[in-house]
Design an enzyme around this catalytic site. Structure first.
Site, short mmCIF file in Angstrom:
data_model
loop_
_atom_site.label_atom_id
_atom_site.label_comp_id
_atom_site.label_asym_id
_atom_site.label_seq_id
_atom_site.Cartn_x
_atom_site.Cartn_y
_atom_site.Cartn_z
N TRP A 185 0.86 -1.19 0.00
CA TRP A 185 0.00 0.00 0.00
C TRP A 185 0.89 1.22 0.00
CZ3 TRP A 185 -0.11 3.97 3.64
CH2 TRP A 185 -1.07 4.95 3.40
N GLU A 226 -3.18 -3.10 -2.15
CA GLU A 226 -4.30 -2.50 -1.40
C GLU A 226 -4.65 -1.13 -1.95
OE1 GLU A 226 -5.27 -1.19 3.25
OE2 GLU A 226 -3.31 -2.02 2.70
N LYS A 228 -7.00 2.59 -1.82
CA LYS A 228 -7.50 3.56 -0.86
C LYS A 228 -8.24 4.65 -1.60
CE LYS A 228 -6.23 5.85 3.42
NZ LYS A 228 -5.21 5.98 4.48
N ASP A 259 -9.44 -3.18 2.20
CA ASP A 259 -9.56 -2.67 3.55
C ASP A 259 -10.92 -1.99 3.63
OD1 ASP A 259 -9.51 -0.59 5.62
OD2 ASP A 259 -7.39 -1.05 5.86
N HIS A 262 -11.35 1.76 3.24
CA HIS A 262 -10.73 2.42 2.09
C HIS A 262 -11.69 2.63 0.93
CE1 HIS A 262 -6.25 1.57 3.24
NE2 HIS A 262 -6.95 2.14 4.20
N HIS A 286 -8.19 -6.43 4.98
CA HIS A 286 -7.83 -5.75 6.23
C HIS A 286 -9.16 -5.30 6.84
CE1 HIS A 286 -3.30 -4.57 5.81
NE2 HIS A 286 -3.50 -5.86 5.96
N ASP A 294 -11.77 6.77 6.81
CA ASP A 294 -10.84 5.70 7.16
C ASP A 294 -10.13 6.02 8.47
OD1 ASP A 294 -9.13 3.52 7.08
OD2 ASP A 294 -7.65 4.56 5.88
N ASP A 296 -9.87 3.85 11.15
CA ASP A 296 -9.26 2.67 11.77
C ASP A 296 -9.62 2.51 13.24
OD1 ASP A 296 -7.68 1.40 9.61
OD2 ASP A 296 -6.69 3.33 9.54
N ASP A 326 -6.73 -4.42 10.96
CA ASP A 326 -5.95 -3.19 10.80
C ASP A 326 -6.67 -2.04 11.48
OD1 ASP A 326 -4.38 -1.08 10.07
OD2 ASP A 326 -4.70 -1.26 7.91
#
Length: 419
Positions: A185, A226, A228, A259, A262, A286, A294, A296, A326
């Site tokens: 990423w 990955e 985003k 993810d 993302h 993820h 995003d 997390d 993640d």
């Protein structure tokens, strides 16, 4: 008062009448590998730089007790492992290289020897290791650009880093006897509307081709890419968009990694999994919890987490989906954050395994949609918690919230003594 085992036996009979074998579900659940991200323990700082996070990443909060050394991080990981049931892998970033005193190698020169202590740690715990090149928090991230930079020296540096990480990933796989998922990423993008969207992506494509051009064993190293949608300082344009990463992965025979933080707020990864499985032998995830963006947040046993797990289970894809978590929260006890997230996703997998998926799929095919809806709703009040408690007890980890007593004791005895 009924024991955990007695409650489980009662629940087992209730689920049996619905066509679900709880014993088989627990047997499967115990061996599903979930990759535990090391970066929750120290707020994504790592050991090769001492500056603040940069490159579209930010951790908020300053809860005391952050891991400051490799040994402290390993101790914290051990504490979490004692509280989480089931099979766990370890997920490392390249920035967690461990150097001997007086030694240092920049990211384009790291070698397997700089991760030997991690291999020793994982081997003693019968764990595999997954890996991530670290394309952020480094002076060679120029204007939020790495592999797509117009500066050839910047690109060459990060290409060498990616190639070095491929060799380290294969080292992990060979040493530990388990494939290593290596995820790429990059934070590249622009804050405002770019004048040229194509050229940076062309450079990114060529840089990836150079990284993957060195020899490596594709059975041992499962390379992922990955995507985003945006990041801090690159709100208007991200080079590694979903369209780019999926097309690149498909054309190069590597894995796409999704993810669930993302994407645009109205998109859900659970809906994407079935489509991706039709075109890729394997995919990677993820799992996180975005809050409006995003961010997390700690993974919870919430609707989207449950839907992601359902899609993996109901499509018989447990061996085709590489699962990693993640998130990084520095506003609460980091050990508790890790434990909540790890236990929550394992709960989601169990919830999916305790669903009569074949019966529901058959009803859908037969057009019995009323029954699909009512069974899905009725299953929500089945005694899932009794099965989960029994699973925890049988794995030798604390049942229900009693695990937090261990965390509080660890905070008092260990974390509170860290500066």
């Amino acid at each position: 008062m009924m024991t955990t085992k007695e409650r489980y036996e009662s629940a087992r009979e209730i689920y049996r009448q619905a066509g679900v074998d709880t014993d088989e579900a627990l047997k499967i659940l115990k061996d599903i590998p979930v990759s535990m991200h090391c970066w929750q323990g120290d707020d994504v700082i790592g050991f090769d730089q001492r500056g603040a996070l940069s490159g579209g990443i930010q951790t908020t909060g300053n809860y005391p007790g952050k891991a400051r050394t490799p040994q402290e991080l390993m101790d914290d990981i051990d504490k979490v492992l004692s509280l989480v049931p089931g099979r766990t892998k370890l997920n490392l970033h390249a920035s967690y290289a461990i150097f001997e005193e007086g030694e240092f190698a920049d990211r384009d020169a790291i070698e397997p020897k700089h991760f030997a202590k991690w291999v020793e740690f994982a081997r003693e715990r019968h764990m595999g290791i997954d890996f991530n090149p670290t394309f952020f928090s480094h002076p060679m991230v120029k204007d939020n650009l790495t592999l797509s930079s117009p500066d050839p020296e910047v690109r060459k540096f990060w290409i060498r880093h990616g190639q070095a990480c491929l060799k380290i990933a294969q080292y992990f796989a060979e040493e530990l006897g388990q494939p290593c998922v290596m995820n790429i990423w990059i934070p590249d993008g622009y804050k405002d509307i770019p004048a040229d969207r194509l050229t940076p992506r062309k450079r990114f494509k060529e840089s990836l081709d150079e990284i993957l051009g060195i020899p490596y064993d594709k059975e041992k190293v499962l390379v992922c890419l990955e995507s985003k949608v945006f990041g801090i300082g690159m709100e208007s344009y991200t080079v590694g968009s979903s369209e780019f990463t999926v097309n690149y992965a498909a054309s190069r025979g590597i894995l796409p990694l999704m993810d669930n933080g993302h994407y645009h707020p109205t998109e859900v990864v659970s809906d994407k999994i079935s489509s991706m499985l039709l075109f890729f032998d394997k995919i990677a995830l993820h799992v996180t919890r975005p809050v409006r963006w995003d961010s997390d947040h700690v993974v919870l046993f919430d609707d989207e987490t449950k839907e992601i797990a359902k899609e993996i289970v109901r499509n018989d894809a447990l061996e085709r989906v590489m699962i990693g978590l993640d998130f990084f929260d520095a506003s609460i006890n980091r050990i508790a954050a890790w434990t909540v997230g790890m236990r929550s996703f394992r709960k989601a997998l169990l919830y999916a395994l305790l669903t009569p998926n074949k019966k529901l799929a058959d009803f859908q095919e037969e057009g019995r949609l009323t029954e699909v809806l009512l069974i899905q709703e009725e299953m929500k009040t089945y005694p899932f918690g009794d099965v989960w408690d029994y699973f925890c007890e049988s794995c030798g980890v604390p049942v229900r919230e009693t695990w937090y007593d261990d965390v509080k004791a660890y905070e008092e005895q260990v974390l509170s003594k860290r500066d």
